[in-house]
Design an enzyme around this catalytic site. Structure first.
Site, PDB file in Angstrom:
ATOM      1  N   GLU A 116      13.931  -9.637  -6.874  1.00 50.93           N
ATOM      2  CA  GLU A 116      12.821  -8.921  -7.516  1.00 50.93           C
ATOM      3  C   GLU A 116      12.059  -9.823  -8.484  1.00 50.93           C
ATOM      4  OE1 GLU A 116      11.473  -6.111  -6.898  1.00 50.93           O
ATOM      5  OE2 GLU A 116      12.940  -5.448  -5.421  1.00 50.93           O
ATOM      6  N   CYS A 273      -0.452  -0.042   4.055  1.00 49.57           N
ATOM      7  CA  CYS A 273      -1.487   0.421   3.125  1.00 49.57           C
ATOM      8  C   CYS A 273      -1.995  -0.773   2.320  1.00 49.57           C
ATOM      9  CB  CYS A 273      -0.926   1.500   2.206  1.00 49.57           C
ATOM     10  SG  CYS A 273      -2.181   2.475   1.350  1.00 49.57           S
ATOM     11  N   CYS A 280      -4.169   2.851   8.809  1.00 54.56           N
ATOM     12  CA  CYS A 280      -3.781   4.250   8.588  1.00 54.56           C
ATOM     13  C   CYS A 280      -3.101   4.856   9.812  1.00 54.56           C
ATOM     14  CB  CYS A 280      -4.999   5.077   8.200  1.00 54.56           C
ATOM     15  SG  CYS A 280      -5.705   4.617   6.594  1.00 54.56           S
ATOM     16  N   CYS A 283       0.614   4.671   9.556  1.00 54.68           N
ATOM     17  CA  CYS A 283       1.232   5.174   8.317  1.00 54.68           C
ATOM     18  C   CYS A 283       1.988   6.473   8.569  1.00 54.68           C
ATOM     19  CB  CYS A 283       0.169   5.394   7.256  1.00 54.68           C
ATOM     20  SG  CYS A 283       0.848   6.030   5.701  1.00 54.68           S
ATOM     21  N   CYS A 289      -1.742  12.422   3.251  1.00 54.30           N
ATOM     22  CA  CYS A 289      -2.520  11.513   2.407  1.00 54.30           C
ATOM     23  C   CYS A 289      -3.921  12.066   2.170  1.00 54.30           C
ATOM     24  CB  CYS A 289      -2.612  10.138   3.073  1.00 54.30           C
ATOM     25  SG  CYS A 289      -3.617   8.956   2.147  1.00 54.30           S
TER      26      CYS A 289
END
Length: 525
Positions: A116, A273, A280, A283, A289
């Site tokens: 991370e 995204c 899209c 997705c 959405c």
């Protein structure tokens, strides 16, 4: 009794899409804190003639940004993630193993922590080889804690933002010294006790390594949820972030796989995204959405249903009509970027050569442990020059000033010999190197996130029989005292004459300097 004023929202969106969620702190806070002033401002905006804003987005209820009934969304998201989770071959991405003991989970926390921190401001494809080398060198947090900053920086070289590496080292050392060799097993303590770990990193580590229901909100999730909830608001404002953190929490609340959900949201934001060309059609969340719904042929931006003015969203800014391109990319709202401040630094590449051999040595100093490029080595530099300090005549004096600070027996220029006798450790011993030349090497421009640096480079060539002896390192406080004392002496002894801008400037004060042979300069960190 007069009828209460009503507001508008798009007719194409169903009542279920805007269902009130009393569990949302954002929803409750927003409803109770709408003042008369805010109502008047919203009414004025609502009465706009529509020439500069998209009328259908003006008056929408706060519930538009509340994520509820999440179970079908989670199912769709996890089904997608299970198909793609290994597509980019990230070595740190592993399924949660409930059979791991406390030591095993702590090791997973270490692995996730390293990944991370490396991934901050850095692409996955760049991080993978660095992560693999890091884990080969420091397989456990104790191995890292036993290392030093030079070794850590050598592995980090090329990854940028070196302060991240320093914080990993200090965090590991703190964990070993104070926390029994383990990262904390909860997000609150991790954020509070480990250097460089903020809310996002703590949530990622805790959810992935310990399966705790803690949300994450990085840049990818911020963009994803802004579109998912059609939130057009100042990206970094507290209200905006509160809405998005609440949305992220909705996805993982009471989930059996919070780590996978968080990774799925990050992966979806990163790969599908995307900032400019979202796909899209791929997705798994497009059915829910709100930004996607606005792009459909059946969507209406002008039809309306009524909503109480007390329920109006007070977070969103209107969308200017010239920015409404009919795409989900109008979300999130574009932030105004501050122009980076510009600074000029004098960089002095000081080289020493032996009169009788081909030996070439270069002088490097370590930067302070805080601030830009903390703890790294550099050629002696005088930062942030302006006005007369940046003039050619003044730049020519800088090498002599720096050498006064760095060498036990510094050289002096012909024009300054008399004046420099007032400075300490100035002598005419045979050990004093001779300045052969000072040559301009041009400018190098580098833009950091908040500073545009112009490095004005000059090559300073010294010659002598023995490698010049360096002054011992001094602390920042001691260096500051010496600078003030020297400036005072110069002023007192040169009444009626001009004191050089260089001597009165704040010069590098943590003078941890070393001579490095030419063959090792490139590898210095």
């Amino acid at each position: 009794m007069p009828k209460r004023k009503r507001a508008q929202r798009p007719a194409s969106e169903s009542e279920d899409d805007h269902a009130h969620n009393s569990d949302s702190s954002y929803d409750e806070t927003s409803r109770t804190k709408v003042t008369q002033k805010t109502r008047k401002a919203r009414k004025k905006i609502h009465e706009n003639d529509g020439s500069t804003v998209v009328s259908g987005i003006l008056g929408h209820p706060v519930s538009m940004h509340v994520i509820s009934a999440v179970e079908p969304m989670r199912i769709a998201l996890l089904e997608w993630y299970d198909r793609v989770h290994d597509a980019r071959k990230m070595p740190w991405r592993k399924k949660f193993d409930p059979s791991l003991d406390a030591e095993g989970r702590a090791q997973r926390a270490y692995e996730v922590w390293i990944s991370e921190i490396m991934l901050q401001q850095t692409q996955v494809v760049t991080v993978i080889p660095y992560y693999n080398k890091w884990m080969a060198k420091f397989p456990t947090i104790r191995d890292l804690a036993a290392s030093d900053i030079e070794t850590v920086n050598s592995l980090w070289k090329g990854l940028g933002y070196y302060s991240r590496a320093a914080r990993l080292l200090s965090g590991a050392q703190k964990a070993v010294k104070e926390l029994h060799g383990r990262l904390p097993d909860n997000a609150k303590d991790m954020e509070a006790k480990i250097p460089g770990v903020g809310r996002y990193s703590a949530g990622a580590i805790s959810s992935i390594a310990y399966n705790h229901c803690v949300p994450v909100l990085d840049g990818n999730v911020h963009r994803l949820l802004s579109r998912f909830t059609a939130l057009h608001a100042q990206p970094k404002s507290k209200r905006t972030l509160d809405v998005l953190w609440a949305g992220a929490e909705s996805f993982i609340k009471q989930s059996k796989r919070p780590g996978d959900i968080n990774q799925a949201l990050i992966e979806l934001g990163s790969t599908v995204c995307a900032v400019r060309d979202p796909v899209c059609s791929d997705c798994p969340l497009r059915l829910w959405c709100k930004a996607y719904q606005r792009t459909q042929p059946t969507a209406s931006h002008t039809g309306a249903v009524e909503a109480d003015i007390e329920e109006l969203c007070i977070v969103c800014d209107p969308i200017p009509s010239d920015e409404d391109n009919g795409s989900v990319t109008i979300y999130p709202m574009k932030a105004e970027r501050k122009k980076p401040r510009e600074e000029l630094d004098s960089v002095n590449v000081i080289e020493w050569r032996n009169r009788n051999s081909r030996d070439r040595w270069f002088l490097l100093v370590r930067r302070p442990q805080g601030g830009l490029l903390a703890g790294l080595h550099e050629f002696p530099t005088l930062p942030n020059l302006s006005g007369t300090k940046a003039s050619a005549s003044n730049l020519a004096k800088i090498p002599y000033t720096l050498l006064q600070e760095l060498l036990m027996h510094p050289p002096s220029s012909n024009s300054d010999k008399k004046r420099l006798k007032t400075l300490p450790n100035s002598n005419s011993s045979d050990n004093v190197p001779k300045v052969i030349q000072v040559t301009s090497a041009g400018d190098v421009v580098h833009v950091f996130s908040h500073i545009k640096k112009t490095y004005r480079v000059q090559w300073v060539l010294l010659e002598g029989d023995e490698l010049p002896q360096l002054r011992p390192a001094v602390s920042a406080n001691q260096g500051a005292r010496e600078n003030r004392s020297r400036a005072k002496n110069l002023k007192g002894k040169q009444k009626g004459s001009e004191v050089s801008e260089v001597e009165l400037d704040t010069i590098p004060q943590t003078l941890n300097a070393q001579w490095v042979p030419l063959t090792q300069v490139e590898d210095a960190k």
